[in-house]
Design an enzyme around this catalytic site. Sequence first.
Site, mmCIF file in Angstrom:
data_model
loop_
_atom_site.group_PDB
_atom_site.id
_atom_site.type_symbol
_atom_site.label_atom_id
_atom_site.label_comp_id
_atom_site.label_asym_id
_atom_site.label_seq_id
_atom_site.Cartn_x
_atom_site.Cartn_y
_atom_site.Cartn_z
ATOM 1 N N ASP A 1 47.342 33.309 35.066
ATOM 2 C CA ASP A 1 46.048 33.700 35.632
ATOM 3 C C ASP A 1 45.043 32.553 35.525
ATOM 4 O O ASP A 1 44.513 32.277 34.456
ATOM 5 C CB ASP A 1 45.543 34.931 34.867
ATOM 6 C CG ASP A 1 44.169 35.381 35.338
ATOM 7 O OD1 ASP A 1 43.633 34.779 36.281
ATOM 8 O OD2 ASP A 1 43.641 36.343 34.762
ATOM 9 N N ASP B 1 37.128 44.686 37.710
ATOM 10 C CA ASP B 1 37.481 43.335 37.289
ATOM 11 C C ASP B 1 36.166 42.559 37.246
ATOM 12 O O ASP B 1 35.591 42.241 38.284
ATOM 13 C CB ASP B 1 38.455 42.724 38.307
ATOM 14 C CG ASP B 1 38.701 41.242 38.089
ATOM 15 O OD1 ASP B 1 38.232 40.704 37.065
ATOM 16 O OD2 ASP B 1 39.363 40.622 38.939
ATOM 17 N N LYS C 1 30.137 34.670 32.309
ATOM 18 C CA LYS C 1 31.249 35.287 31.573
ATOM 19 C C LYS C 1 31.764 34.319 30.498
ATOM 20 O O LYS C 1 32.234 34.731 29.453
ATOM 21 C CB LYS C 1 32.376 35.653 32.543
ATOM 22 C CG LYS C 1 33.584 36.283 31.876
ATOM 23 C CD LYS C 1 34.558 36.799 32.898
ATOM 24 C CE LYS C 1 35.867 37.242 32.292
ATOM 25 N NZ LYS C 1 36.804 37.738 33.312
ATOM 26 N N GLU D 1 43.557 41.416 31.418
ATOM 27 C CA GLU D 1 43.775 41.087 32.831
ATOM 28 C C GLU D 1 45.259 40.964 33.195
ATOM 29 O O GLU D 1 45.687 41.520 34.200
ATOM 30 C CB GLU D 1 42.968 39.844 33.209
ATOM 31 C CG GLU D 1 41.473 40.157 33.253
ATOM 32 C CD GLU D 1 40.574 38.944 33.273
ATOM 33 O OE1 GLU D 1 41.082 37.809 33.398
ATOM 34 O OE2 GLU D 1 39.353 39.124 33.161
#
Length: 562
Positions: free
Chosen positions: A168, A6, A68, A145
Site C-alpha cells: 500500500d 478511508d 494525516k 488498511e
Amino acid sequence: MIVGIDLGTTNSLIAYYSEEGPKIIPNRLGKNLTPSVVSVDEEGNVYVGETARERMSLYPDSVAQTFKRSMGTERDYILSGKHFKPEELSSLVLRALKEDAEAFLGEEVTEAVISVPAYFDDKRRKATKRAGELAGLKVERMISEPTAAAVAYGLYDKTQDTRFLVFDLGGGTFDVSILELYHNILEVRAVAGDNYLGGEDFTEVMAKLFLQKQKIQLQSLSEKEQVRLYRQAEKAKREISDKAQVTMSFLQGEEQIEAQITYKEYEEACEELLQKIREPVKKSLADAGLKLNDIDEVLLIGGATRLSLVRDFLIRLFRKFPDTKMNPDETVALGAAVQAAMKERREEVKEVILTDVCSFTLGTEVSVEYEEGLFETGRFCPIIERNTVIPASHTERLYTAHDNQKKVRVRVLQGESRFARNNLYLGELEIDVPKGPKGQESVDVTYTYDINSLLEVEVTVVSTGLKQKMIIKGEENQMTDEEIKKRMEELAYLKIQPRDYEENRLVLTRAERLYEEALGDRRKKLDHYITAFETALKKGDHNEIADARKALNEVLEEDEDW
Ligand code: AMP
C-alpha cells in the site's frame, strides 16, 4: 447504517454496503475521491476537498493538507489565524463525508468503521477515533488498511489457504502487510511500513529534477510558485507512467519554462525511494518468517502504485505480476464497508474472522541486575511483542529490586528500543507490596490488547493477591467526553459551506487561480467569463447560472486536462 471510511493522506472516501455489495458514495461534486484538504477563511467558513485544494495557491495561509502524517501529535496548524490539531482537521473532512453520505442515503449516519494504516501506533489510532467523535461519528471499529483491502479483494473467499502481501503506497504513507488465509480465518501475520514515504515523495523528485534541469533554486520561488510547480510535477508524474518522456512546464514570474524529462532519468532519480521501499518488505517477511517466494499473491493499493516504475520494481522483486483488478484508490473504503456490514451481521456477507496484529511492542520499564547488587535502571522489558496476533494477553513476572521496597510502579511503554526513555510512555500504575528482602516479592503484570487497540494492564501482587487494573485509552492528549463536546461546540462556529453551492464555489475558486496563472488575452477571456458567471449568480436564475457555469468550465478546461 454503519458506513466504511478511508481517511487517506491525500484523498478520503466513504462507502456503504448496498444490495449489490460495497459501493462508494459520491461526494457533493459527484466524485468518489474527496481530497483530504481543509481551508478556513477569515470569516470562519470551512472548505473541504477540491475547493480547499484550489485555494492552496490563492490563499496558502488558509489551507492545510497531508495532516494525516501528523495525526496523534500536538502539531499546531494555523488557518487564517485559527488553531487546529491534526485530528480536528480530519474531523472536518469526516464531517463533509458524513453529510455527503446522509444526503445520498437519505438517512442519518452516526456510526462508522474507519481505516488506519496498519503501522499507526496507539496514539495515532486514538487521534483518528477522536476525529470521528468530533465529527459526530461513533467509531465502531478501526480496521487496518491492508486488512480492509484483502477483504475488498474477497480474499477471504478463497478456497485454498493462501499467503498475500498487501503493498500500500498512498500519498504519504507506506504499508506492507503479510496476510494469511487459513481455514476461513484471515490473519495479518506481519506489518511494516514507513509513515514518511508515499506518492508525494515521487512528486517531489519530479519537481526537483525539473529545477535541477533549469538550474533554478527552490528557495528562489515564491510560495505560490512552489505550489504551481508541485501541481505541474504531479501532472508530469502521472503522465510519465505510459510514456518514454514528458514535457513539464511551469510559469515562473511572467516566463513559461519547459523541460523534457525522460522515463529513464526519472527512474534513476527515484532510485533512492525505491530502495526505501525494499526495507519494510524485507522486515515484514522476516517478522512473518517467510521468503519472497512464499508469497502467493501481491495486492496493490494506494494511488501511488499506479506509477509504472513502482510496478516494474515489484515485478522484478517478486518475479510475479501483482493483482490490480481493483481500483487502488477505492479498495480500502470498500473493505471498510464490508467490515461495517459484518459488524451489522448482514446476511449477505460471509462471516469471516479477521485478526490483526499489534504493530509495535508493548512493555514496561525494569531495572536489570547485571552483576550481583549492580542494577541498570531504565531498561525496557517487552510484554506483548510487535506483530503478535491480537487480541493478545501476556503476563510477565517482575521482582522487587530493593530491600524493603514498598511499592512497585509499572510504567506502560510502547516501542522497540532497549531503553525505556526512547519508547513512548502510555501511562503507569502503582501497587503496594509487603516489605522484605529484594527479589522476595513479585508482581504479575498482564497486558491485554484488544482488536480496537485498547490496552488493559493488570498488576497482581503474587503473595497478597492484591490487584490493580487500568485501561489505557491514550495519554496526555486523551480527551474526556466533556472535552470532546466542548471542542465540538468550539468547532461549530466554523460554518461548513452548504452542500448545494459547492460546484459554483469550486468553479469560481478554480477560475480565480487560473486567472492568476494566466497572462494577456487568456486573462481577458477568463475575466469575461468569470464576470458573466458572477452576474448570473447575483441574479439568482438557475438556468442562467447553469449556462454561465458550463461556459466558464469549458474555458477553464482549455488549459486544464485533469
Ligand atoms: P492515496 O493516498 O492512496 O489516495 O494516494 C495518493 C497518491 O497517489 C498521490 O501521491 C498521487 O499523486 C498518487 N497517484 C494517483 N494517481 C496516480 C497515477 N495515475 N500515477 C501516479 N501516481 C498517482
